[in-house]
Design a protein around this motif. Structure first.
Motif, mmCIF file in Angstrom:
data_model
loop_
_atom_site.group_PDB
_atom_site.id
_atom_site.type_symbol
_atom_site.label_atom_id
_atom_site.label_comp_id
_atom_site.label_asym_id
_atom_site.label_seq_id
_atom_site.Cartn_x
_atom_site.Cartn_y
_atom_site.Cartn_z
ATOM 1 N N HIS A 6 56.326 46.913 43.282
ATOM 2 C CA HIS A 6 54.994 47.498 43.264
ATOM 3 C C HIS A 6 54.951 48.553 44.374
ATOM 4 O O HIS A 6 55.436 48.299 45.478
ATOM 5 N N PRO A 7 54.391 49.738 44.117
ATOM 6 C CA PRO A 7 54.414 50.790 45.139
ATOM 7 C C PRO A 7 53.694 50.396 46.435
ATOM 8 O O PRO A 7 53.961 50.957 47.487
ATOM 9 N N TYR A 8 52.795 49.425 46.370
ATOM 10 C CA TYR A 8 52.059 48.988 47.556
ATOM 11 C C TYR A 8 52.356 47.529 47.884
ATOM 12 O O TYR A 8 51.517 46.813 48.399
ATOM 13 N N GLU A 9 53.577 47.114 47.615
ATOM 14 C CA GLU A 9 53.968 45.721 47.842
ATOM 15 C C GLU A 9 53.768 45.306 49.299
ATOM 16 O O GLU A 9 53.337 44.180 49.577
ATOM 17 N N ASP A 10 54.056 46.193 50.242
ATOM 18 C CA ASP A 10 53.861 45.868 51.657
ATOM 19 C C ASP A 10 52.393 45.584 51.964
ATOM 20 O O ASP A 10 52.074 44.660 52.712
ATOM 21 N N ALA A 27 46.637 42.363 44.681
ATOM 22 C CA ALA A 27 47.041 43.519 43.873
ATOM 23 C C ALA A 27 45.831 44.146 43.189
ATOM 24 O O ALA A 27 45.724 45.380 43.110
ATOM 25 N N ARG A 28 44.905 43.314 42.710
ATOM 26 C CA ARG A 28 43.685 43.849 42.073
ATOM 27 C C ARG A 28 42.809 44.574 43.091
ATOM 28 O O ARG A 28 42.231 45.623 42.788
ATOM 29 N N VAL A 29 42.700 44.026 44.307
ATOM 30 C CA VAL A 29 41.913 44.687 45.355
ATOM 31 C C VAL A 29 42.525 46.052 45.677
ATOM 32 O O VAL A 29 41.812 47.053 45.768
ATOM 33 N N VAL A 30 43.825 46.089 45.839
ATOM 34 C CA VAL A 30 44.505 47.352 46.125
ATOM 35 C C VAL A 30 44.255 48.349 44.993
ATOM 36 O O VAL A 30 43.925 49.518 45.239
ATOM 37 N N ALA A 31 44.373 47.907 43.752
ATOM 38 C CA ALA A 31 44.134 48.793 42.603
ATOM 39 C C ALA A 31 42.701 49.309 42.594
ATOM 40 O O ALA A 31 42.460 50.491 42.325
ATOM 41 N N ASP A 32 41.737 48.441 42.912
ATOM 42 C CA ASP A 32 40.333 48.860 42.952
ATOM 43 C C ASP A 32 40.086 49.896 44.040
ATOM 44 O O ASP A 32 39.385 50.882 43.823
ATOM 45 N N SER A 35 41.640 53.201 43.063
ATOM 46 C CA SER A 35 40.822 53.822 42.022
ATOM 47 C C SER A 35 39.580 54.468 42.634
ATOM 48 O O SER A 35 39.217 55.594 42.292
ATOM 49 N N TYR A 36 38.940 53.762 43.543
ATOM 50 C CA TYR A 36 37.734 54.277 44.198
ATOM 51 C C TYR A 36 38.030 55.585 44.928
ATOM 52 O O TYR A 36 37.297 56.557 44.808
ATOM 53 N N PHE A 37 39.129 55.613 45.673
ATOM 54 C CA PHE A 37 39.433 56.802 46.453
ATOM 55 C C PHE A 37 40.154 57.880 45.660
ATOM 56 O O PHE A 37 40.374 58.972 46.177
ATOM 57 N N SER A 38 40.513 57.618 44.422
ATOM 58 C CA SER A 38 41.134 58.663 43.611
ATOM 59 C C SER A 38 40.089 59.455 42.838
ATOM 60 O O SER A 38 40.409 60.433 42.172
ATOM 61 N N GLU A 39 38.842 59.056 42.959
ATOM 62 C CA GLU A 39 37.738 59.748 42.296
ATOM 63 C C GLU A 39 37.667 61.188 42.820
ATOM 64 O O GLU A 39 37.710 61.424 44.029
ATOM 65 N N SER A 40 37.583 62.144 41.904
ATOM 66 C CA SER A 40 37.491 63.550 42.323
ATOM 67 C C SER A 40 36.143 63.807 42.987
ATOM 68 O O SER A 40 35.193 63.028 42.837
#
Length: 91
Positions: A6-10, A27-32, A35-40
């Motif tokens: 996983h790219p954020y395994e650490d 992993a779900r928290v990291v994904a959330d 996603s939040y900070f990838s918002e344009s």
């Protein structure tokens, strides 16, 4: 079994070590968060304007507030004038 990391395994390992989260939850928290900070900028402005509008904020209250919020976003947005903010929302 997949050997892909996983790219954020650490980060996931850190969260499971320092919180009550299990690996799947971390992993779900990291994904959330990602996603939040990838918002344009445009998506953020539209979303926040809608949220503030639903709380009965006027445009004169909303746009300065959104402009201030953009300055403190984790990934810095460009400085936008109130007119530019209005154009993002209304086209």
């Amino acid at each position: 079994m997949s050997t892909a990391r996983h790219p954020y395994e650490d980060l996931i390992t850190h969260l499971t070590r320092t919180s009550p989260l299990g690996p799947g939850e971390a992993a779900r928290v990291v994904a959330d968060v990602l996603s939040y900070f990838s918002e344009s900028t445009e998506e953020y402005v539209r979303r926040r304007h809608g949220e503030l509008k639903s709380k009965s904020f006027t445009n004169d209250e909303s746009f300065p507030r959104i402009a201030a919020e953009l300055r403190s976003r984790r990934v810095a947005a460009p400085e936008l004038s109130l007119r530019q903010l209005r154009r993002i929302v209304y086209g």
